[in-house]
Design a protein around this motif. Structure first.
Motif, mmCIF file in Angstrom:
data_model
loop_
_atom_site.group_PDB
_atom_site.id
_atom_site.type_symbol
_atom_site.label_atom_id
_atom_site.label_comp_id
_atom_site.label_asym_id
_atom_site.label_seq_id
_atom_site.Cartn_x
_atom_site.Cartn_y
_atom_site.Cartn_z
ATOM 1 N N MET A 123 0.825 -1.203 0.000
ATOM 2 C CA MET A 123 0.000 0.000 0.000
ATOM 3 C C MET A 123 0.863 1.258 0.000
ATOM 4 N N LEU A 124 1.979 1.235 0.744
ATOM 5 C CA LEU A 124 2.887 2.379 0.734
ATOM 6 C C LEU A 124 3.445 2.612 -0.663
ATOM 7 N N GLY A 125 3.850 1.526 -1.333
ATOM 8 C CA GLY A 125 4.349 1.660 -2.702
ATOM 9 C C GLY A 125 3.287 2.176 -3.653
ATOM 10 N N SER A 126 2.041 1.750 -3.449
ATOM 11 C CA SER A 126 0.940 2.225 -4.301
ATOM 12 C C SER A 126 0.720 3.716 -4.123
ATOM 13 N N LEU A 127 0.766 4.177 -2.863
ATOM 14 C CA LEU A 127 0.594 5.606 -2.607
ATOM 15 C C LEU A 127 1.732 6.420 -3.217
ATOM 16 N N LEU A 128 2.951 5.919 -3.074
ATOM 17 C CA LEU A 128 4.097 6.635 -3.619
ATOM 18 C C LEU A 128 4.000 6.742 -5.140
ATOM 19 N N SER A 129 3.589 5.663 -5.784
ATOM 20 C CA SER A 129 3.432 5.689 -7.242
ATOM 21 C C SER A 129 2.259 6.580 -7.647
ATOM 22 N N MET A 130 1.196 6.553 -6.857
ATOM 23 C CA MET A 130 0.000 7.338 -7.168
ATOM 24 C C MET A 130 0.307 8.834 -7.181
ATOM 25 N N PHE A 131 1.126 9.283 -6.225
ATOM 26 C CA PHE A 131 1.403 10.711 -6.108
ATOM 27 C C PHE A 131 2.777 11.104 -6.674
ATOM 28 N N HIS A 153 10.623 8.514 -8.577
ATOM 29 C CA HIS A 153 9.736 8.185 -7.466
ATOM 30 C C HIS A 153 8.748 7.075 -7.850
ATOM 31 N N MET A 154 8.355 7.070 -9.105
ATOM 32 C CA MET A 154 7.490 5.992 -9.585
ATOM 33 C C MET A 154 8.198 4.641 -9.462
ATOM 34 N N LEU A 155 9.476 4.597 -9.826
ATOM 35 C CA LEU A 155 10.222 3.340 -9.769
ATOM 36 C C LEU A 155 10.404 2.862 -8.328
ATOM 37 N N ILE A 156 10.626 3.810 -7.414
ATOM 38 C CA ILE A 156 10.739 3.433 -5.996
ATOM 39 C C ILE A 156 9.418 2.825 -5.515
ATOM 40 N N GLY A 157 8.316 3.454 -5.912
ATOM 41 C CA GLY A 157 7.011 2.928 -5.540
ATOM 42 C C GLY A 157 6.776 1.545 -6.107
ATOM 43 N N ARG A 158 7.184 1.334 -7.335
ATOM 44 C CA ARG A 158 7.008 0.017 -7.962
ATOM 45 C C ARG A 158 7.861 -1.039 -7.250
ATOM 46 N N THR A 173 -4.619 3.769 -7.305
ATOM 47 C CA THR A 173 -5.689 3.897 -6.309
ATOM 48 C C THR A 173 -6.393 2.565 -6.119
ATOM 49 N N LEU A 174 -6.663 1.883 -7.235
ATOM 50 C CA LEU A 174 -7.299 0.568 -7.165
ATOM 51 C C LEU A 174 -6.398 -0.429 -6.440
ATOM 52 N N PHE A 175 -5.094 -0.384 -6.714
ATOM 53 C CA PHE A 175 -4.150 -1.255 -6.013
ATOM 54 C C PHE A 175 -4.257 -1.067 -4.504
ATOM 55 N N PHE A 176 -4.275 0.199 -4.087
ATOM 56 C CA PHE A 176 -4.342 0.506 -2.655
ATOM 57 C C PHE A 176 -5.642 -0.023 -2.038
ATOM 58 N N VAL A 177 -6.757 0.214 -2.709
ATOM 59 C CA VAL A 177 -8.053 -0.225 -2.186
ATOM 60 C C VAL A 177 -8.122 -1.751 -2.111
#
Length: 348
Positions: A38-46, A52-57, A120-124
């Protein structure tokens, strides 16, 4: 979107979560993994830039490894023998089906919303799974069966798994079979979308082929209780190899471009066979390792993945505008897996 950072995170997380679960139990690490996802999803989302997208992934990969790898240990905690294969078959079919239908779902989301909505869907979804897991799933590893996480303990468990001929034979077979499937995943878009000119219809055809694996799961769940894992695995692998051999000649005689209906029929039958292998082979590899299920799942998952990734990558990179390299890979891997599986006697 490049999946390499996701895969790297997945591999890093898998090597940590599996052995730790023998010491802490399964549920705490599942929550940790879902939280990281979920943390990675939020980081990628924003994310405001690609780094930063790659870190989230990467974090998504680390987190996603927890439910993937702990599931094998959970199943082994609760079941054994043919019942384990039945449950494992359903479990593995989900792990295979989801990546196959994901392109269609992603395209559907992009038609009505932006790319950030996917995260967002990933997080939910992850939050929903965490709540459901807390509510419905009990801890499956009793306190008196836990093993302290020490390097010496881990090393002894690792040696026990690697020296177990039965587990290693099925692990090798799993890796080869999974390598064939990864070869398809690496080539599918080029073959169906470009070579056969399906364009935007590619996700639909891609998802259609996933139905074969879903059907295999249901069929295997009924057959395994009657015939057993080893019996079904041998015949499914023979079917896959013989089909691939016959279709290789069809492909060669059509200059690497057989008719699309014929290709789809072959893929459906081949994936029906593969779908019956994934759950059974994993269950057979885990069968002797109930007392060290976490470490066993770690070693089996890691080794089979290390075998599969280079094989699948090689087949994907060999694409030359025809499907001949893919079918050749299916045939060669089928023969190699058949040799490995038939060298193993039927387990007790």
């Amino acid at each position: 979107m490049n999946p390499h950072h996701l895969i790297s995170g997945f591999g890093a997380g898998a090597s940590i979560f599996r052995p730790l679960s023998d010491a802490t139990g399964r549920k705490p690490l599942m929550y940790v993994g879902l939280g990281i996802f979920m943390l990675g999803s939020l980081l990628s989302m924003f994310a405001q830039d690609f780094s930063h997208m790659l870190i989230g992934r990467f974090l998504q990969g680390v987190g996603a490894s927890a439910p993937r790898v702990l599931t094998m240990a959970l199943v082994r905690d609760c079941y054994s023998g043919r019942a384990m294969a039945r449950v494992m078959s359903f479990t593995m079919s989900i792990f295979i089906l989801v990546p196959m239908i994901a392109p269609s779902l992603g395209q559907g989301i992009l038609l009505v919303a932006g790319w950030r909505s996917i995260f967002t869907l990933f997080f939910v979804l992850a939050l929903s799974v965490a709540v459901w897991f807390w509510w419905r799933m009990p801890e499956t590893l009793a306190t008196d069966k836990r093993r302290a996480f020490r390097f010496g303990e881990f090393w002894q468990g690792l040696k026990e798994v690697v020296s177990n001929r039965i587990s290693m034979t099925y692990t090798l077979t799993t890796g080869i079979v999974f390598g064939a499937f990864l070869g398809y995943l690496s080539s599918a878009q080029q073959i169906l979308q470009i070579q056969y000119g399906l364009g935007e219809r590619f996700p639909l055809y891609f998802a259609l082929l996933a139905l074969a694996i879903g059907g295999a799961s249901l069929l295997n769940a009924k057959l395994v209780m009657r015939y057993g894992m080893h019996w079904i695995s041998k015949r499914a692998l023979l079917l896959f190899t013989l089909l691939s051999g016959a279709f290789w000649f069809v492909t060669y005689n059509s200059a690497g471009h057989p008719a699309l209906p014929l290709l789809m029929a072959y893929f459906m039958l081949a994936f029906l066979a593969l779908g019956m292998l994934f759950g059974n082979l994993n269950a057979l590899a885990m069968k002797p390792l109930g007392h060290i299920a976490g470490i066993g799942a770690s070693v089996i998952g890691s080794l089979s993945t290390l075998i599969a990734i280079p094989l699948g990558t090689f087949v994907g990179q060999a694409y030359d505008g025809t499907i001949l390299p893919l079918i050749s890979g299916f045939l060669i891997f089928g023969l190699a897996a058949t040799t490995a599986l038939f060298s193993q006697r039927k387990p007790a």
